[in-house]
Scaffold this motif. Sequence first.
Motif, PDB file in Angstrom:
ATOM      1  N   THR A  16       4.653  75.139  -1.975  1.00 22.61           N
ATOM      2  CA  THR A  16       5.758  74.286  -1.525  1.00 22.61           C
ATOM      3  C   THR A  16       6.952  75.097  -1.042  1.00 22.61           C
ATOM      4  O   THR A  16       7.904  74.527  -0.514  1.00 22.61           O
ATOM      5  CB  THR A  16       6.234  73.360  -2.663  1.00 22.61           C
ATOM      6  OG1 THR A  16       6.794  74.150  -3.712  1.00 22.61           O
ATOM      7  CG2 THR A  16       5.078  72.525  -3.199  1.00 22.61           C
ATOM      8  N   ASN A  44      13.394  68.656  -2.101  1.00 24.48           N
ATOM      9  CA  ASN A  44      13.789  69.357  -0.872  1.00 24.48           C
ATOM     10  C   ASN A  44      12.694  70.216  -0.267  1.00 24.48           C
ATOM     11  O   ASN A  44      12.941  70.968   0.676  1.00 24.48           O
ATOM     12  CB  ASN A  44      15.059  70.192  -1.107  1.00 24.48           C
ATOM     13  CG  ASN A  44      14.910  71.239  -2.193  1.00 24.48           C
ATOM     14  OD1 ASN A  44      13.814  71.472  -2.693  1.00 24.48           O
ATOM     15  ND2 ASN A  44      16.017  71.856  -2.576  1.00 24.48           N
ATOM     16  N   THR A  45      11.470  70.113  -0.801  1.00 21.61           N
ATOM     17  CA  THR A  45      10.344  70.846  -0.195  1.00 21.61           C
ATOM     18  C   THR A  45       9.235  69.904   0.277  1.00 21.61           C
ATOM     19  O   THR A  45       8.147  70.368   0.628  1.00 21.61           O
ATOM     20  CB  THR A  45       9.751  71.885  -1.171  1.00 21.61           C
ATOM     21  OG1 THR A  45       9.233  71.209  -2.324  1.00 21.61           O
ATOM     22  CG2 THR A  45      10.789  72.904  -1.599  1.00 21.61           C
ATOM     23  N   ARG A  47       8.925  68.286   3.019  1.00 20.52           N
ATOM     24  CA  ARG A  47       8.538  68.583   4.401  1.00 20.52           C
ATOM     25  C   ARG A  47       7.558  69.748   4.455  1.00 20.52           C
ATOM     26  O   ARG A  47       6.608  69.734   5.245  1.00 20.52           O
ATOM     27  CB  ARG A  47       9.773  68.899   5.242  1.00 20.52           C
ATOM     28  CG  ARG A  47      10.640  67.685   5.552  1.00 20.52           C
ATOM     29  CD  ARG A  47      11.778  68.062   6.478  1.00 20.52           C
ATOM     30  NE  ARG A  47      12.619  66.925   6.791  1.00 20.52           N
ATOM     31  CZ  ARG A  47      13.699  66.978   7.576  1.00 20.52           C
ATOM     32  NH1 ARG A  47      14.050  68.124   8.133  1.00 20.52           N
ATOM     33  NH2 ARG A  47      14.409  65.889   7.801  1.00 20.52           N
ATOM     34  N   ASN A  48       7.789  70.759   3.631  1.00 24.74           N
ATOM     35  CA  ASN A  48       6.864  71.895   3.595  1.00 24.74           C
ATOM     36  C   ASN A  48       5.472  71.437   3.163  1.00 24.74           C
ATOM     37  O   ASN A  48       4.453  71.844   3.737  1.00 24.74           O
ATOM     38  CB  ASN A  48       7.355  72.961   2.613  1.00 24.74           C
ATOM     39  CG  ASN A  48       8.711  73.526   2.970  1.00 24.74           C
ATOM     40  OD1 ASN A  48       9.151  73.452   4.118  1.00 24.74           O
ATOM     41  ND2 ASN A  48       9.384  74.105   1.991  1.00 24.74           N
ATOM     42  N   LEU A  50       4.165  68.387   3.319  1.00 24.70           N
ATOM     43  CA  LEU A  50       3.560  67.537   4.341  1.00 24.70           C
ATOM     44  C   LEU A  50       3.001  68.359   5.491  1.00 24.70           C
ATOM     45  O   LEU A  50       1.914  68.069   6.012  1.00 24.70           O
ATOM     46  CB  LEU A  50       4.576  66.523   4.857  1.00 24.70           C
ATOM     47  CG  LEU A  50       4.959  65.405   3.886  1.00 24.70           C
ATOM     48  CD1 LEU A  50       6.107  64.584   4.445  1.00 24.70           C
ATOM     49  CD2 LEU A  50       3.760  64.514   3.581  1.00 24.70           C
ATOM     50  N   ALA A  51       3.724  69.391   5.895  1.00 21.11           N
ATOM     51  CA  ALA A  51       3.248  70.248   6.987  1.00 21.11           C
ATOM     52  C   ALA A  51       1.955  70.950   6.588  1.00 21.11           C
ATOM     53  O   ALA A  51       1.017  71.071   7.400  1.00 21.11           O
ATOM     54  CB  ALA A  51       4.322  71.264   7.361  1.00 21.11           C
ATOM     55  N   HIS A  83       5.722  58.709   2.626  1.00 22.91           N
ATOM     56  CA  HIS A  83       4.861  59.144   3.724  1.00 22.91           C
ATOM     57  C   HIS A  83       3.447  58.601   3.580  1.00 22.91           C
ATOM     58  O   HIS A  83       2.758  58.381   4.582  1.00 22.91           O
ATOM     59  CB  HIS A  83       4.833  60.668   3.794  1.00 22.91           C
ATOM     60  CG  HIS A  83       4.184  61.202   5.024  1.00 22.91           C
ATOM     61  ND1 HIS A  83       4.859  61.346   6.222  1.00 22.91           N
ATOM     62  CD2 HIS A  83       2.920  61.621   5.256  1.00 22.91           C
ATOM     63  CE1 HIS A  83       4.038  61.830   7.131  1.00 22.91           C
ATOM     64  NE2 HIS A  83       2.850  62.008   6.569  1.00 22.91           N
TER      65      HIS A  83
END
Length: 311
Positions: A16, A44-45, A47-48, A50-51, A83
């Motif tokens: 993450t 706050n991670t 997005r990491n 999900l990518a 998501h």
Amino acid sequence: PGIAGPDGPEPAAVDTFMFGEPEMMAAHLLAGPKNAIVDPGPANTVRNLLASLEAMGVDRLDSIVLTHIHFDHAAGAAGLARHFPEASVYVHRRVAEHLVDPARLISGVKSVWGERTEELFGLPDPIASGRVVPLADGDAIDLGDRLLEVIETPGHTRAHISFLDGQTGAVLCGDAIGLQMPSSTVIRPSTPPSDFSFDDARRSIERLGNVGATSVHLPHFGETGSPPDRVFDEAERALSRWHETFLRNREAAESDLELQRRLNACVEASLEPVTPVTRKSFEAVNPVWLNIAGMAAEAERGERGSKRPAA
């Protein structure tokens, strides 16, 4: 994703990049007919994470599974749930309410980490109550081709659970046995406030050692570098050494500052034989002062004859 074995894929560690650094916090993907993520990490991670899931070809998530609700493990659950609207969120029954209304949880975490809380982890959003599934010891989560079995493992915190993959024998321990960074086989116990219990933690490690694990997977960080029996033995020894060292130095120290200095000196001199790189990782994720705070809170409760906090 994951390493395919005779009984299916092992849990896959997904970095993450907590604190913007590699190998600090791993979510674990259990891929199959019903994909699951165990401990998605900080808010706050997300997005990491999900990518990484997109890069791994994961376009559906059925289960978001939490070993406990500390922010480094669970604050990202709401963002991940947004998501993946089909996913249910699984957590220990004692603390399910804190996912629905995280106000008290946020206040409690800020009392430990202070004004840096949001910078370090982000803050969790509420999750609709209909999506939160409370778990108790002996329950199981259906992953389609196997069951993820619930093992209550209090100690690190009262409402802590670990999981046994019924097909592969992999155990996902959360923080029940502590931390082991990829650069070392040394385990650092994790004894934070506010409701750490030494006796419970020791019993939980013993219990995990008796489930027949074929592999051990930690959020901090990834699959352990030793066989399960050796990992659990080392975790118990490390916990006992830290606790004994804390009690001995607490009796001798004349102030909290002196106690912290003494413990830091013990860690560096003999308690934890690791390289500076590994110690830096330990201190980033689980600093000595945090372990002292948890053990001190337990000692003070014992002296007052009071009970542990409800969560």
